[in-house]
Design a protein around this motif. Structure first.
Motif, PDB file in Angstrom:
ATOM      1  N   PRO A   1     -18.328   5.995   3.229  1.00  0.00           N
ATOM      2  CA  PRO A   1     -17.370   5.687   4.290  1.00  0.00           C
ATOM      3  C   PRO A   1     -17.226   4.193   4.498  1.00  0.00           C
ATOM      4  CG  PRO A   1     -19.460   6.328   5.239  1.00  0.00           C
ATOM      5  CD  PRO A   1     -19.625   6.406   3.765  1.00  0.00           C
ATOM      6  N   THR A   2     -16.346   3.581   3.792  1.00  0.00           N
ATOM      7  CA  THR A   2     -16.136   2.143   3.894  1.00  0.00           C
ATOM      8  C   THR A   2     -14.646   1.875   4.063  1.00  0.00           C
ATOM      9  OG1 THR A   2     -16.004   2.033   1.503  1.00  0.00           O
ATOM     10  CG2 THR A   2     -18.143   1.571   2.485  1.00  0.00           C
ATOM     11  N   ASN A   3     -14.296   0.608   4.291  1.00  0.00           N
ATOM     12  CA  ASN A   3     -12.893   0.237   4.423  1.00  0.00           C
ATOM     13  C   ASN A   3     -12.163   0.503   3.119  1.00  0.00           C
ATOM     14  OD1 ASN A   3     -13.274  -0.646   7.045  1.00  0.00           O
ATOM     15  ND2 ASN A   3     -13.905  -2.685   6.369  1.00  0.00           N
ATOM     16  N   ARG A   4     -10.949   0.981   3.210  1.00  0.00           N
ATOM     17  CA  ARG A   4     -10.188   1.359   2.031  1.00  0.00           C
ATOM     18  C   ARG A   4      -9.251   0.239   1.610  1.00  0.00           C
ATOM     19  NH1 ARG A   4     -10.083   6.781   1.426  1.00  0.00           N
ATOM     20  NH2 ARG A   4      -9.369   6.233  -0.646  1.00  0.00           N
ATOM     21  N   SER A   5      -8.982   0.181   0.314  1.00  0.00           N
ATOM     22  CA  SER A   5      -7.979  -0.756  -0.177  1.00  0.00           C
ATOM     23  C   SER A   5      -6.600  -0.311   0.265  1.00  0.00           C
ATOM     24  CB  SER A   5      -8.033  -0.824  -1.707  1.00  0.00           C
ATOM     25  OG  SER A   5      -9.286  -1.297  -2.139  1.00  0.00           O
ATOM     26  N   LYS A   6      -5.662  -1.233   0.240  1.00  0.00           N
ATOM     27  CA  LYS A   6      -4.291  -0.946   0.684  1.00  0.00           C
ATOM     28  C   LYS A   6      -3.691   0.193  -0.147  1.00  0.00           C
ATOM     29  CE  LYS A   6       0.179  -3.141   1.467  1.00  0.00           C
ATOM     30  NZ  LYS A   6       0.967  -4.382   1.338  1.00  0.00           N
TER      31      LYS A   6
ATOM     32  N   PHE B   1      -4.755   3.395   0.114  1.00  0.00           N
ATOM     33  CA  PHE B   1      -5.661   4.528   0.180  1.00  0.00           C
ATOM     34  C   PHE B   1      -5.832   4.953   1.640  1.00  0.00           C
ATOM     35  CE2 PHE B   1      -6.725   2.484  -3.765  1.00  0.00           C
ATOM     36  CZ  PHE B   1      -6.972   3.538  -4.633  1.00  0.00           C
ATOM     37  N   LYS B   2      -6.178   6.200   1.869  1.00  0.00           N
ATOM     38  CA  LYS B   2      -6.358   6.721   3.210  1.00  0.00           C
ATOM     39  C   LYS B   2      -7.672   7.487   3.296  1.00  0.00           C
ATOM     40  CE  LYS B   2      -1.362   7.222   3.976  1.00  0.00           C
ATOM     41  NZ  LYS B   2      -0.274   8.164   4.328  1.00  0.00           N
ATOM     42  N   ASN B   3      -8.093   7.722   4.539  1.00  0.00           N
ATOM     43  CA  ASN B   3      -9.268   8.532   4.827  1.00  0.00           C
ATOM     44  C   ASN B   3     -10.549   7.872   4.328  1.00  0.00           C
ATOM     45  OD1 ASN B   3      -7.519  10.487   5.904  1.00  0.00           O
ATOM     46  ND2 ASN B   3      -7.247  11.420   3.871  1.00  0.00           N
ATOM     47  N   ILE B   4     -11.636   8.619   4.380  1.00  0.00           N
ATOM     48  CA  ILE B   4     -12.948   8.107   3.996  1.00  0.00           C
ATOM     49  C   ILE B   4     -13.116   8.205   2.483  1.00  0.00           C
ATOM     50  CG2 ILE B   4     -15.422   8.521   4.187  1.00  0.00           C
ATOM     51  CD1 ILE B   4     -14.963   9.472   7.026  1.00  0.00           C
TER      52      ILE B   4
ATOM     53  N   VAL C   1     -10.108   2.373  -7.777  1.00  0.00           N
ATOM     54  CA  VAL C   1     -11.161   2.520  -6.771  1.00  0.00           C
ATOM     55  C   VAL C   1     -10.583   2.299  -5.378  1.00  0.00           C
ATOM     56  CG1 VAL C   1     -13.039   1.852  -8.324  1.00  0.00           C
ATOM     57  CG2 VAL C   1     -11.806   0.087  -7.059  1.00  0.00           C
ATOM     58  N   PRO C   2     -11.047   3.072  -4.387  1.00  0.00           N
ATOM     59  CA  PRO C   2     -10.568   2.881  -3.021  1.00  0.00           C
ATOM     60  C   PRO C   2     -11.159   1.654  -2.345  1.00  0.00           C
ATOM     61  CG  PRO C   2     -12.206   4.611  -3.084  1.00  0.00           C
ATOM     62  CD  PRO C   2     -11.939   4.230  -4.506  1.00  0.00           C
ATOM     63  N   THR C   3     -12.351   1.230  -2.765  1.00  0.00           N
ATOM     64  CA  THR C   3     -12.996   0.033  -2.226  1.00  0.00           C
ATOM     65  C   THR C   3     -13.590  -0.761  -3.378  1.00  0.00           C
ATOM     66  OG1 THR C   3     -15.219   0.982  -1.984  1.00  0.00           O
ATOM     67  CG2 THR C   3     -13.645   1.375  -0.187  1.00  0.00           C
ATOM     68  N   PRO C   4     -13.865  -2.039  -3.184  1.00  0.00           N
ATOM     69  CA  PRO C   4     -14.501  -2.815  -4.252  1.00  0.00           C
ATOM     70  C   PRO C   4     -15.824  -2.188  -4.689  1.00  0.00           C
ATOM     71  CG  PRO C   4     -13.676  -4.275  -2.554  1.00  0.00           C
ATOM     72  CD  PRO C   4     -13.527  -2.886  -2.016  1.00  0.00           C
ATOM     73  N   TRP C   5     -16.045  -2.185  -5.993  1.00  0.00           N
ATOM     74  CA  TRP C   5     -17.253  -1.580  -6.564  1.00  0.00           C
ATOM     75  C   TRP C   5     -17.921  -2.604  -7.478  1.00  0.00           C
ATOM     76  CZ3 TRP C   5     -17.026   2.011 -11.375  1.00  0.00           C
ATOM     77  CH2 TRP C   5     -18.322   2.375 -11.764  1.00  0.00           C
TER      78      TRP C   5
ATOM     79  N   VAL D   1     -11.851  -3.951  -8.326  1.00  0.00           N
ATOM     80  CA  VAL D   1     -11.230  -3.791  -7.013  1.00  0.00           C
ATOM     81  C   VAL D   1      -9.770  -3.427  -7.210  1.00  0.00           C
ATOM     82  CG1 VAL D   1     -10.629  -6.236  -6.819  1.00  0.00           C
ATOM     83  CG2 VAL D   1     -10.855  -4.857  -4.745  1.00  0.00           C
ATOM     84  N   ASN D   2      -9.255  -2.601  -6.319  1.00  0.00           N
ATOM     85  CA  ASN D   2      -7.824  -2.335  -6.232  1.00  0.00           C
ATOM     86  C   ASN D   2      -7.228  -3.225  -5.155  1.00  0.00           C
ATOM     87  OD1 ASN D   2      -8.277   0.236  -7.866  1.00  0.00           O
ATOM     88  ND2 ASN D   2      -6.107   0.436  -7.296  1.00  0.00           N
ATOM     89  N   LEU D   3      -6.351  -4.149  -5.550  1.00  0.00           N
ATOM     90  CA  LEU D   3      -5.669  -4.969  -4.569  1.00  0.00           C
ATOM     91  C   LEU D   3      -4.600  -4.160  -3.838  1.00  0.00           C
ATOM     92  CD1 LEU D   3      -5.345  -8.330  -6.507  1.00  0.00           C
ATOM     93  CD2 LEU D   3      -7.160  -7.561  -4.978  1.00  0.00           C
TER      94      LEU D   3
END
Length: 655
Positions: free
Chosen positions: A42-47, A49-52, A138-142, A163-165
């Protein structure tokens, strides 16, 4: 220079990760720990993406768009892949130092290539090919950091970040570096693999593009192995020679290096719209690839005469390859017909040296193999209920670089556990470039066979069954015509005369691999066994008849389930056979029928653990070396490594 900036970039992303994690409240930290145990993040999502974010949202796929799951669990497969190559090395026999080459105990007789490969194949085990490069979403940086100790004065580190910008655009950057001094004299290894990949698609997914840049350098000091006179000192276990640095190698002033740069770009545009393409989809596709690589062997002097007489006192052999390829085609898909792709390609290649060799008898060795030609390539895939039929092929439209391949398979999914597959591969191409043309300052290592060697022709049948409940098995049967290999012709005044040779008679090669794991509560026994047989009039392909790897291990949670622990013992063994020798000048293995090696066990004890997203690996490698006999070799005159304890970890963290 790019390495310096890359390391700064990784440090900054690492610092940002620590800062972000420090801002978690105690409540969110508790939730995070609970979700991580379930591989949920559960982290902040990239632009876009939605939800957890959950672990299944972190996607990686290769150039063929085959999806590969991101797995952060602890399993036996993770232990088997925690090595220099970062892949299961069953069927490979490592040399004494990490970063050196591997002797192949088994091989795939067929490949999907229509042109020769660059030589120095012994340097290519850690050379990333096109199919080794992945793309990500990826929804968040990995970030993933992989670390492992080496053999004296060095380490292995692989740092990766993606990362997905936005939902449409992703990039990844990574670097794997190694330095290891080794236990024997003049055995230093140093390598670096830099890669950058990116992919993009429009919101309506009509246009998509992906590409990558890979820059690699792999350097090895070479010593030719220990002298024949010292083999008895090694095998006897003489205490004076347990310090391996006291051995006098065959030479101490040589090194070889393989360097390469590859640039790849692929993009496509779907002509049909989403509205009118419910049954028919048509897209145009363009691919561009350029690779520039070279192999160089340096030796300060030829005073040892190990490779025979030379033209000069200081040896410096260098060969280069420039390979450009582009294709333009169409992909069509229909619910009834399946997916079909057809493309016209163009190849321009330039292989060779910067000099022409002229012998006293007026025999000359040219310096270049150059060509450009068109070709056709295509693929087909169709899934119907539990069946999947797929195939791909290519043919060169050239009179000089004649080559083609066809690979087809049928897959059947009987149920959730059992899958069956069968296929056929047909391949015809020229031998690798260093069989066709080679130049060296050493007189014995000069030849030109482009007009003499015929195409290597291979037909292969393959079958497999995949079942966790019953067994995993793979069988292939190959017929090979015009098999080409390096051969130990003779030994004159202790100098091995090694030449490329083409075998005119047919060869048959059978390989059967079976894997099965038995579980008893928290204990498990994993077994992988391979049987091989070569039918031919002469011993030109030497492989061990049996190869086995067996692991007995225990897995459980400890410390109130905050740590997952896995510990066990792995046995590696292969039967005695005429093991291929290693030629450090060519960076190739050659066939020899004078020295039998093998029939020695290798036992490794390991303790692995996972704490949150960090996996820790501790291994006592070859701990039986001192009490089962000093008869372990990776190749003639090349001893395998002694007992050593090594540590490493893999750390995944997500912003």
């Amino acid at each position: 220079m790019y390495i310096k900036y890359f390391l700064i970039f990784i440090f900054l992303s690492f610092s940002i990760s620590l800062f972000a994690q420090a801002k978690l409240t105690s409540k969110s930290l508790t939730n995070r720990q609970q979700s991580i145990s379930n591989d949920s993040l559960p982290t902040n999502r990239s632009k876009g993406f939605k939800n957890i974010a959950t672990i299944d949202m972190y996607k990686q796929f290769n150039s063929e768009l085959d999806s590969i799951s991101v797995d952060t669990t602890l399993s036996l497969n993770k232990d088997l892949k925690f090595n220099y190559l970062q892949k299961d090395n069953f069927g490979l026999m490592p040399f004494a130092n990490i970063g050196q080459t591997y002797n192949t105990l088994s091989f795939n007789a067929s490949d999907n290539l229509s042109v020769p490969q660059f030589g120095a194949r012994a340097r290519h085990f850690n050379y990333l090919e096109h199919e080794d490069i992945n793309f990500y979403e990826v929804p968040t940086p990995w970030t993933r950091l992989t670390y492992k100790t080496a053999f004296d004065q060095g380490q292995l580190l692989d740092a990766f970040f993606t990362v997905n910008l936005s939902k449409q655009f992703n990039f990844s950057i990574a670097y794997k570096g190694l330095r290891s001094l080794g236990k024997y004299q003049n055995a230093l290894t140093s390598s670096g693999n830099f890669r950058f990949s990116s992919n993009y698609h429009t919101k309506d997914k009509r246009y998509s593009a992906k590409g990558y840049i890979v820059m690699q350098d792999l350097l090895n000091q070479e010593n030719g192995g220990i002298t024949t006179e010292d083999i008895e000192n090694f095998t006897s276990g003489n205490k004076e020679f347990l310090d391996r640095s006291v051995f006098d190698p065959n030479f101490e002033d040589a090194e070889n290096i393989l360097e390469g740069k590859r640039f790849y770009f692929e993009h496509s545009y779907r002509i049909t719209t989403e509205k009118d393409s419910s049954n028919n989809k048509l897209a145009i596709v363009n691919k561009i690839s350029f690779e520039d690589k070279y192999y160089q062997y340096d030796q300060q002097s030829n005073s040892t005469d190990f490779f025979g007489d030379a033209f000069t006192n200081s040896i410096k052999d260098k060969v280069t390859l420039e390979n450009f390829k582009t294709s333009f085609g169409v992909n069509y898909s229909n619910k009834l017909l399946g997916q079909i792709g057809l493309a016209l390609n163009y190849t321009d290649l330039n292989y060779g040296y910067n000099s022409v060799v002229l012998f006293q008898n007026q025999q000359s060795i040219p310096n270049r193999i150059k060509s450009n030609f068109f070709g056709l390539e295509g693929f087909y895939s169709k899934t119907y209920k539990v069946f999947n039929i797929s195939g791909k092929g290519s043919i060169n439209l050239s009179d000089t670089f004649v080559g083609s391949f066809l690979d087809g398979s049928i897959n059947l999914k009987l149920n959730k556990d059992i899958s069956l597959s069968g296929g056929v591969s047909i391949n015809s191409r020229l031998a690798n470039y260093n069989y066709l043309l080679y130049q060296s300052d050493y007189i014995n290592y000069n030849w030109y066979n482009f007009d003499n060697f015929k195409n290597i022709n291979t037909q292969q049948l393959k079958f497999s069954i995949q079942s966790q409940k019953f067994v995993n098995a793979y069988l292939d049967i190959s017929n090979i015509d015009n098999y080409t290999y390096f051969n130990l012709e003779e030994t004159i005044d202790e100098v091995n005369i090694i030449k490329p040779k083409q075998y005119s008679k047919p060869l048959q090669y059978l390989r059967l691999k079976i894997q099965k794991e038995f579980k008893f509560g928290n204990f498990a026994l994993d077994n992988t066994i391979m049987y091989q047989n070569v039918v031919g009039d002469d011993a030109v392909i030497n492989v061990p008849e049996f190869i086995t790897r067996n692991t007995l291990y225990y897995t459980n949670y400890v410390f109130k389930r905050s740590m997952r622990l896995q510990t066990g013992v792995t046995l590696n063994y292969f039967s005695k056979y005429n093991m291929n020798g290693y030629d450090s000048l060519l960076a190739e293995f050659y066939t020899q029928n004078e020295t039998e090696l093998g029939n020695f066990p290798r036992l490794d004890f390991f303790i692995n653990a996972k704490v949150r997203q960090t996996r820790i690996f501790l291994k006592a490698e070859h701990f039986n070396s001192s009490f089962t006999g000093y008869d372990y070799f990776s190749a003639p005159n090349q001893p395998y490594r002694d007992f050593i304890i090594r540590f490493g970890l893999v750390w995944d963290f997500f912003l």
